[in-house]
Design a protein around this motif. Structure first.
Motif, PDB file in Angstrom:
ATOM      1  N   UNK A 129     -13.188  13.111  49.717  1.00 17.49           N
ATOM      2  CA  UNK A 129     -11.963  12.374  49.380  1.00 17.49           C
ATOM      3  C   UNK A 129     -11.030  12.196  50.574  1.00 17.49           C
ATOM      4  N   UNK A 130     -11.582  12.239  51.762  1.00 17.95           N
ATOM      5  CA  UNK A 130     -10.751  11.985  52.947  1.00 17.95           C
ATOM      6  C   UNK A 130     -10.322  10.518  52.912  1.00 17.95           C
ATOM      7  N   UNK A 131      -9.017  10.277  52.997  1.00 23.23           N
ATOM      8  CA  UNK A 131      -8.549   8.900  52.869  1.00 23.23           C
ATOM      9  C   UNK A 131      -7.294   8.624  53.670  1.00 23.23           C
ATOM     10  N   UNK A 132      -6.678   7.483  53.358  1.00 18.06           N
ATOM     11  CA  UNK A 132      -5.517   7.034  54.113  1.00 18.06           C
ATOM     12  C   UNK A 132      -4.336   7.985  53.963  1.00 18.06           C
ATOM     13  N   UNK A 133      -4.233   8.680  52.839  1.00 19.41           N
ATOM     14  CA  UNK A 133      -3.143   9.639  52.674  1.00 19.41           C
ATOM     15  C   UNK A 133      -3.181  10.692  53.769  1.00 19.41           C
ATOM     16  N   UNK A 134      -4.367  11.211  54.065  1.00 18.89           N
ATOM     17  CA  UNK A 134      -4.489  12.236  55.109  1.00 18.89           C
ATOM     18  C   UNK A 134      -4.156  11.656  56.484  1.00 18.89           C
ATOM     19  N   UNK A 135      -4.549  10.408  56.709  1.00 12.56           N
ATOM     20  CA  UNK A 135      -4.233   9.758  57.988  1.00 12.56           C
ATOM     21  C   UNK A 135      -2.721   9.600  58.134  1.00 12.56           C
ATOM     22  N   UNK A 136      -2.060   9.146  57.077  1.00  9.42           N
ATOM     23  CA  UNK A 136      -0.616   8.927  57.135  1.00  9.42           C
ATOM     24  C   UNK A 136       0.124  10.248  57.322  1.00  9.42           C
ATOM     25  N   UNK A 137      -0.288  11.279  56.596  1.00 10.78           N
ATOM     26  CA  UNK A 137       0.349  12.586  56.745  1.00 10.78           C
ATOM     27  C   UNK A 137       0.190  13.122  58.164  1.00 10.78           C
ATOM     28  N   UNK A 325      19.339   4.052  65.346  1.00  7.76           N
ATOM     29  CA  UNK A 325      18.310   3.063  65.052  1.00  7.76           C
ATOM     30  C   UNK A 325      17.267   2.941  66.137  1.00  7.76           C
ATOM     31  N   UNK A 326      17.678   3.094  67.404  1.00 14.80           N
ATOM     32  CA  UNK A 326      16.715   2.990  68.492  1.00 14.80           C
ATOM     33  C   UNK A 326      15.690   4.111  68.413  1.00 14.80           C
ATOM     34  N   UNK A 327      16.169   5.301  68.092  1.00 11.82           N
ATOM     35  CA  UNK A 327      15.261   6.453  67.983  1.00 11.82           C
ATOM     36  C   UNK A 327      14.303   6.267  66.812  1.00 11.82           C
ATOM     37  N   UNK A 328      14.838   5.816  65.672  1.00 16.04           N
ATOM     38  CA  UNK A 328      13.980   5.540  64.519  1.00 16.04           C
ATOM     39  C   UNK A 328      12.914   4.505  64.883  1.00 16.04           C
ATOM     40  N   UNK A 329      13.323   3.459  65.599  1.00 12.14           N
ATOM     41  CA  UNK A 329      12.371   2.421  65.987  1.00 12.14           C
ATOM     42  C   UNK A 329      11.250   2.996  66.843  1.00 12.14           C
ATOM     43  N   UNK A 330      11.634   3.824  67.807  1.00 14.73           N
ATOM     44  CA  UNK A 330      10.646   4.469  68.664  1.00 14.73           C
ATOM     45  C   UNK A 330       9.686   5.329  67.855  1.00 14.73           C
ATOM     46  N   UNK A 331      10.239   6.079  66.883  1.00 15.45           N
ATOM     47  CA  UNK A 331       9.407   6.961  66.063  1.00 15.45           C
ATOM     48  C   UNK A 331       8.456   6.164  65.175  1.00 15.45           C
ATOM     49  N   UNK A 332       8.937   5.093  64.557  1.00 19.19           N
ATOM     50  CA  UNK A 332       8.080   4.318  63.663  1.00 19.19           C
ATOM     51  C   UNK A 332       7.002   3.555  64.426  1.00 19.19           C
ATOM     52  N   UNK A 333       7.287   3.122  65.635  1.00 17.62           N
ATOM     53  CA  UNK A 333       6.241   2.500  66.453  1.00 17.62           C
ATOM     54  C   UNK A 333       5.145   3.503  66.786  1.00 17.62           C
ATOM     55  N   UNK A 334       5.570   4.718  67.136  1.00 16.56           N
ATOM     56  CA  UNK A 334       4.596   5.764  67.431  1.00 16.56           C
ATOM     57  C   UNK A 334       3.787   6.118  66.188  1.00 16.56           C
ATOM     58  N   UNK A 335       4.461   6.229  65.062  1.00 13.51           N
ATOM     59  CA  UNK A 335       3.803   6.511  63.785  1.00 13.51           C
ATOM     60  C   UNK A 335       2.750   5.440  63.486  1.00 13.51           C
ATOM     61  N   UNK A 336       3.096   4.192  63.685  1.00 10.46           N
ATOM     62  CA  UNK A 336       2.159   3.100  63.426  1.00 10.46           C
ATOM     63  C   UNK A 336       0.939   3.201  64.333  1.00 10.46           C
ATOM     64  N   UNK A 337       1.158   3.520  65.600  1.00 10.65           N
ATOM     65  CA  UNK A 337       0.028   3.629  66.524  1.00 10.65           C
ATOM     66  C   UNK A 337      -0.930   4.732  66.096  1.00 10.65           C
ATOM     67  N   UNK A 338      -0.389   5.849  65.621  1.00 13.95           N
ATOM     68  CA  UNK A 338      -1.245   6.947  65.176  1.00 13.95           C
ATOM     69  C   UNK A 338      -2.016   6.577  63.901  1.00 13.95           C
ATOM     70  N   UNK A 339      -1.367   5.867  62.979  1.00  9.48           N
ATOM     71  CA  UNK A 339      -2.068   5.447  61.764  1.00  9.48           C
ATOM     72  C   UNK A 339      -3.207   4.497  62.114  1.00  9.48           C
ATOM     73  N   UNK A 340      -2.965   3.581  63.025  1.00 11.62           N
ATOM     74  CA  UNK A 340      -3.975   2.580  63.374  1.00 11.62           C
ATOM     75  C   UNK A 340      -5.044   3.131  64.309  1.00 11.62           C
ATOM     76  N   UNK A 341      -4.781   4.262  64.929  1.00  5.70           N
ATOM     77  CA  UNK A 341      -5.747   4.895  65.838  1.00  5.70           C
ATOM     78  C   UNK A 341      -5.866   6.384  65.509  1.00  5.70           C
ATOM     79  N   UNK A 342      -6.430   6.725  64.354  1.00  7.43           N
ATOM     80  CA  UNK A 342      -6.440   8.127  63.917  1.00  7.43           C
ATOM     81  C   UNK A 342      -7.285   9.041  64.796  1.00  7.43           C
ATOM     82  N   UNK A 343      -8.141   8.483  65.630  1.00  8.12           N
ATOM     83  CA  UNK A 343      -8.914   9.328  66.537  1.00  8.12           C
ATOM     84  C   UNK A 343      -7.997  10.098  67.482  1.00  8.12           C
TER      85      UNK A 343
END
Length: 357
Positions: A129-137, A325-343
């Motif tokens: 049951x490894x799935x997107x939830x684990x990737x997002x977490x 807001x700038x810090x949040x933006x930086x964090x969400x961009x990083x978060x997105x990169x990790x979700x899209x590149x879980x390796x």
């Protein structure tokens, strides 16, 4: 609201997406459109200009687990007081006294071609049951290790840096309309890899399932419901008072789904799009994430050829008082990169950053 627009503009202005052009007729799971994307190493910025603001960058990174800070006057059991933020940041919790006054909303879509293939590989390796939830977490845990200010919280009109990474999730015992809801809370380390996140989360889910019809959270709710209605209102007000002055029992804090780094819900498991879920005035949760079902989009490459790409949509409601807001933006961009590149999450971070004092 104006704050919402500013936050979204900050993200858009800071974003510097590098989308590769797929070959003609290639699906999103093909190698060409995905492997040509640039993936920065964990702990590094996406661009040279993508640095957090001086007040919330954090102390120098280390590869070791951050040591527990000695508690000082003004600190809380859940975290230490952030004393060196700018004056404007300090006064915001007094201007926006309630968390519901300080909500910003943010939406994004993630390309999940790599993540889908990654999840299939993990299942073949025996991780059921490894799935997107684990990737997002795992992506969010790793983002906190690099952008620790998103793990702050506001209590008693003061801003604190949380001592741990604790994630809350509402779960159903069975996927049916009549099935009761319950909550689980899982504690992670900033050095955790995606495999460690998977093991810790699944262990919590299994422990909840083995608890039978009620777990500790359910028992707490039932105990409160023994109090007559009028007195229960007074009891809840008393809980607000105790929480304001950091007088809630440790057992209560451990079970409370209103105290943690982030709460997440999967709308995808219900087959619908994500929602903007409010955050709560009681407790100190600063972020609520909701993600939806996978969807496939037909897109065109530069030569006009159609190819398919899979996405999931995510919506977030955040407490704007904990960082700018700038810090949040930086964090969400990083978060997105990790979700899209879980390796990138298979190995511990090269550095773990602590929040400022």
């Amino acid at each position: 609201a104006a704050g919402v627009t500013v936050a979204e503009q900050s993200v858009n202005a800071a974003a510097d997406t590098a989308v590769a052009t797929p070959e003609a007729g290639k699906s999103e799971n093909a190698a060409t459109p995905e492997t040509s994307e640039k993936a920065a190493a964990p702990g590094t910025s996406e661009t040279a200009g993508d640095t957090a603001t001086s007040e919330s960058t954090g102390t120098a990174g280390t590869t070791e687990k951050p040591k527990k800070k000695k508690r000082r006057f003004g600190d809380r059991r859940e975290g230490h007081k952030v004393r060196t933020v700018q004056a404007m940041t300090k006064i915001m919790p007094y201007i926006m006294a309630r968390r519901s006054d300080a909500c910003n909303t943010f939406a994004d879509s993630f390309s999940i071609g790599k993540a889908d293939a990654f999840c299939r590989r993990k299942v073949k390796e025996g991780k059921m049951h490894f799935g997107m939830l684990h990737v997002i977490l795992a992506a969010y845990v790793r983002t906190i290790s690099q952008r620790p200010a998103i793990n702050r919280f506001v209590s008693g009109q003061k801003i604190y840096a949380r001592n741990e990474i604790s994630v809350v999730m509402v779960v159903k015992r069975t996927m049916s309309v009549d099935s009761p809801d319950t909550c689980i809370k899982v504690v992670f380390e900033p050095t955790d890899t995606i495999d460690e996140v998977y093991e810790k989360f699944n262990s919590a889910v299994q422990a909840n399932n083995h608890a039978g019809e009620t777990n500790s959270f359910d028992k707490l709710n039932r105990a409160l419901l023994y109090i007559p209605g009028l007195f229960l209102r007074w009891t809840v007000k008393l809980l607000f008072f105790l929480d304001y002055f950091d007088l809630l029992p440790r057992t209560f804090l451990k079970l409370s789904p209103f105290h943690g780094s982030m709460i997440i819900t999967s709308m995808g498991s219900l087959g619908i799009k994500p929602i903007y879920h409010h955050i709560y005035d009681f407790g100190n949760l600063p972020v609520f994430l909701a993600y939806g079902a996978k969807r496939t989009v037909n897109e065109l490459d530069s030569e006009g050829n159609v190819f398919k790409r899979k996405y999931i949509d995510l919506k977030a409601v955040t407490d704007e008082r904990i960082c700018d807001g700038y810090y949040y933006a930086s964090a969400f961009k990083m978060f997105k990169r990790f979700v899209e590149n879980p390796n990138l999450l298979e190995t511990p971070p090269e550095q773990v950053f602590e929040d400022i004092d």
